[in-house]
Design a protein around this motif. Structure first.
Motif, PDB file in Angstrom:
ATOM      1  N   TRP A 198      11.192   6.729  -2.832  1.00 42.49           N
ATOM      2  CA  TRP A 198      10.684   6.526  -1.886  1.00 42.49           C
ATOM      3  C   TRP A 198       9.571   6.308  -1.807  1.00 42.49           C
ATOM      4  O   TRP A 198       9.255   4.923  -1.052  1.00 42.49           O
ATOM      5  CB  TRP A 198      11.896   7.220  -1.063  1.00 42.49           C
ATOM      6  CG  TRP A 198      11.928   6.069  -0.173  1.00 42.49           C
ATOM      7  CD1 TRP A 198      11.458   6.814   1.582  1.00 42.49           C
ATOM      8  CD2 TRP A 198      12.491   5.117   0.307  1.00 42.49           C
ATOM      9  NE1 TRP A 198      11.465   5.973   2.227  1.00 42.49           N
ATOM     10  CE2 TRP A 198      12.753   4.978   1.702  1.00 42.49           C
ATOM     11  CE3 TRP A 198      13.040   4.136  -0.135  1.00 42.49           C
ATOM     12  CZ2 TRP A 198      12.759   3.245   2.417  1.00 42.49           C
ATOM     13  CZ3 TRP A 198      13.735   2.756   0.109  1.00 42.49           C
ATOM     14  CH2 TRP A 198      13.324   3.003   1.869  1.00 42.49           C
ATOM     15  N   ILE A 256      20.245   1.871   4.070  1.00 41.55           N
ATOM     16  CA  ILE A 256      19.234   2.332   4.395  1.00 41.55           C
ATOM     17  C   ILE A 256      17.996   0.908   5.280  1.00 41.55           C
ATOM     18  O   ILE A 256      17.225   1.488   5.754  1.00 41.55           O
ATOM     19  CB  ILE A 256      17.932   3.040   4.007  1.00 41.55           C
ATOM     20  CG1 ILE A 256      17.953   2.010   2.245  1.00 41.55           C
ATOM     21  CG2 ILE A 256      19.039   4.049   3.119  1.00 41.55           C
ATOM     22  CD1 ILE A 256      17.137   2.719   1.645  1.00 41.55           C
ATOM     23  N   LYS A 259      17.247   1.200   8.536  1.00 40.41           N
ATOM     24  CA  LYS A 259      16.074   2.541   8.788  1.00 40.41           C
ATOM     25  C   LYS A 259      14.396   2.790   8.793  1.00 40.41           C
ATOM     26  O   LYS A 259      13.909   1.786   7.907  1.00 40.41           O
ATOM     27  CB  LYS A 259      16.616   3.611   8.090  1.00 40.41           C
ATOM     28  CG  LYS A 259      17.731   3.614   7.873  1.00 40.41           C
ATOM     29  CD  LYS A 259      18.956   4.747   9.241  1.00 40.41           C
ATOM     30  CE  LYS A 259      20.327   4.070   8.552  1.00 40.41           C
ATOM     31  NZ  LYS A 259      20.943   3.210   8.011  1.00 40.41           N
ATOM     32  N   VAL A 264      13.914   7.881   6.476  1.00 38.46           N
ATOM     33  CA  VAL A 264      14.199   7.818   5.870  1.00 38.46           C
ATOM     34  C   VAL A 264      13.942   9.017   4.538  1.00 38.46           C
ATOM     35  O   VAL A 264      14.504   9.786   4.084  1.00 38.46           O
ATOM     36  CB  VAL A 264      14.121   6.447   4.100  1.00 38.46           C
ATOM     37  CG1 VAL A 264      15.044   7.127   2.974  1.00 38.46           C
ATOM     38  CG2 VAL A 264      14.982   5.051   5.102  1.00 38.46           C
TER      39      VAL A 264
END
Ligand SMILES: Nc1ncnc2c1ncn2[C@@H]1O[C@H](COP(=O)(O)OP(=O)(O)O)[C@@H](O)[C@H]1O
Ligand SMILES: [Mg+2]
Length: 366
Positions: A198, A256, A259, A264
């Motif tokens: 991420w 997600i 978000k 996250v």
């Protein structure tokens, strides 16, 4: 003359090659040198592409990577000896885990792929090299993973207390070391792999240093619950996993897109902490817990783990005598030693294999 072994590993984080020189001359193994080898940017990118290919990496590319990873491992072993001022003649053998590209322990015929040809490592270093540590366990019906509980026992077992060790690499794995010598353990779920992926996607960074970005976000309780509902977390041991399962597709499927990215990341850090804390509660509630692997350097993750653990505050394995960055590499040095001595390297209670056997194939330099 000392009795030395070298351990080499690059885990699923693919952040480079960890090398440990282990002195086995005395009653207890002792770390006599360490070195971190870097993959070139180009090789690291190709490895990430191959690992993300869901097993569809071209065979020609996988074979080329096998040779190139072996060269990087051999170079790291030689640099380790150089840094430690050690004569290669003192080294009994190298234990080379290689680089995992694929792990399918639940296939009809369970299988796994670690590249970094041990034959090539032997040829390039001039040292006996033990490699392919997981395949014999799998051939006997085991998961081939985690192998760490056995060498965690060798390094950290204590005759008076039950101890737990968690290695937070790409995947996190728990070892429970009972005072009577029994071991248990399994992969608890994601360690750093989702945090790294991420951070790379949103910020172009290979990891979230000290968890600073995660710290700036807020845990999304609903997302966390959804992620934790994955059946891996509640499945009984023996079990092992990898980025084949816990990856960005897995995360995206949980929803997600609406978000904030930092929320996250905060939720992913919490996921790692909860996954580990729940496993400790389930398998060895109240045990003394030490953390190793790169995750031990993530101060935010360590804080969240401490907050989630119901037992004693987790320490790092440095407090038990081995710096957290070198435990796994040292472990593969010890597994190579076990192989040469004909001693078992797996534990059927951990992997599910039908029997305990020496692990790895022995490759001679010439
Ligand atoms: N200072 C740090 N802050 C946050 N994360 C860190 C730090 N140092 C290392 N890490 C994490 O540890 C990972 C490497 O851990 P490692 O134990 O080598 O995993 P693997 O065995 O999968 O290679 C990095 O990818 C990163 O996510
Ligand atoms: Mg690593």
């Amino acid at each position: 003359m000392r009795t030395l072994y070298i351990g080499l590993i690059s885990g699923t984080s693919m952040d480079g090659v960890d090398a440990a020189l282990v002195d086995c001359s005395g009653a207890e193994p002792r770390l006599a040198g360490t070195h971190k080898g870097e993959y070139s940017e180009e090789l690291a990118a190709r490895l990430r592409t191959a690992a993300r290919s869901k097993g569809r990496c071209a065979l020609a590319e996988a074979a080329a990577l096998d040779a190139e990873v072996a060269a990087a491992f051999a170079e790291t072993a030689l640099a380790l000896l150089d840094a430690a001022g050690c004569d290669p003649a003192e080294v009994e053998a190298i234990g080379s885990h290689g680089q995992t590209l694929w792990h399918a322990p639940d296939a009809r015929l369970p299988h796994t792929v670690q590249i970094g040809s041990p034959a090539r490592v032997a040829a390039l270093t001039g040292m006996i090299t033990v490699g392919e540590f997981r395949s014999a366990d799998m051939a006997l019906g085991g998961q081939g993973a985690p192998l760490a509980p056995v060498f965690h026992k060798w390094l950290f077992g204590h005759p008076q207390e039950t101890r737990a060790v968690v290695n937070i690499g790409g995947i996190a794995n728990l070892s429970v070391l009972a005072a009577d010598g029994d071991v248990a353990g399994y992969d608890t779920g994601p360690g750093n792999t989702l945090l790294d992926a991420w951070a790379r996607t949103c910020r172009g960074e290979s990891y979230d240093r000290d968890g600073q970005w995660a710290r700036s976000g807020k845990v999304n309780a609903e997302l966390l619950t959804r992620l934790l509902s994955d059946e891996y977390f509640s499945a009984p041991a023996p079990k092992s996993t990898g980025p084949e399962h816990f990856n960005l597709h897995w995360l995206e499927r949980a929803g997600i897109s609406d978000k904030a990215p930092e929320d996250v990341q905060a939720t992913l850090a919490e996921l790692t902490a909860v996954g580990i804390a729940d496993a400790v509660d389930l398998s060895c509630a109240g045990a003394a817990l030490a953390v190793c692997g790169g995750g031990a350097s993530n101060s935010f993750l360590m804080e969240r783990l401490a907050a989630r653990c119901s037992g004693p505050r987790p320490v790092t394995t440095a407090e038990w005598g081995v710096h957290p960055d070198w435990v796994e590499a040292a472990g593969f040095a010890l597994l190579a030693r076990a192989r040469l001595l004909g001693e078992p390297g797996n534990d059927p209670a951990v992997t599910g294999a039908s029997t305990a056997i020496p692990l790895g194939g022995v490759f001679l330099p010439s």
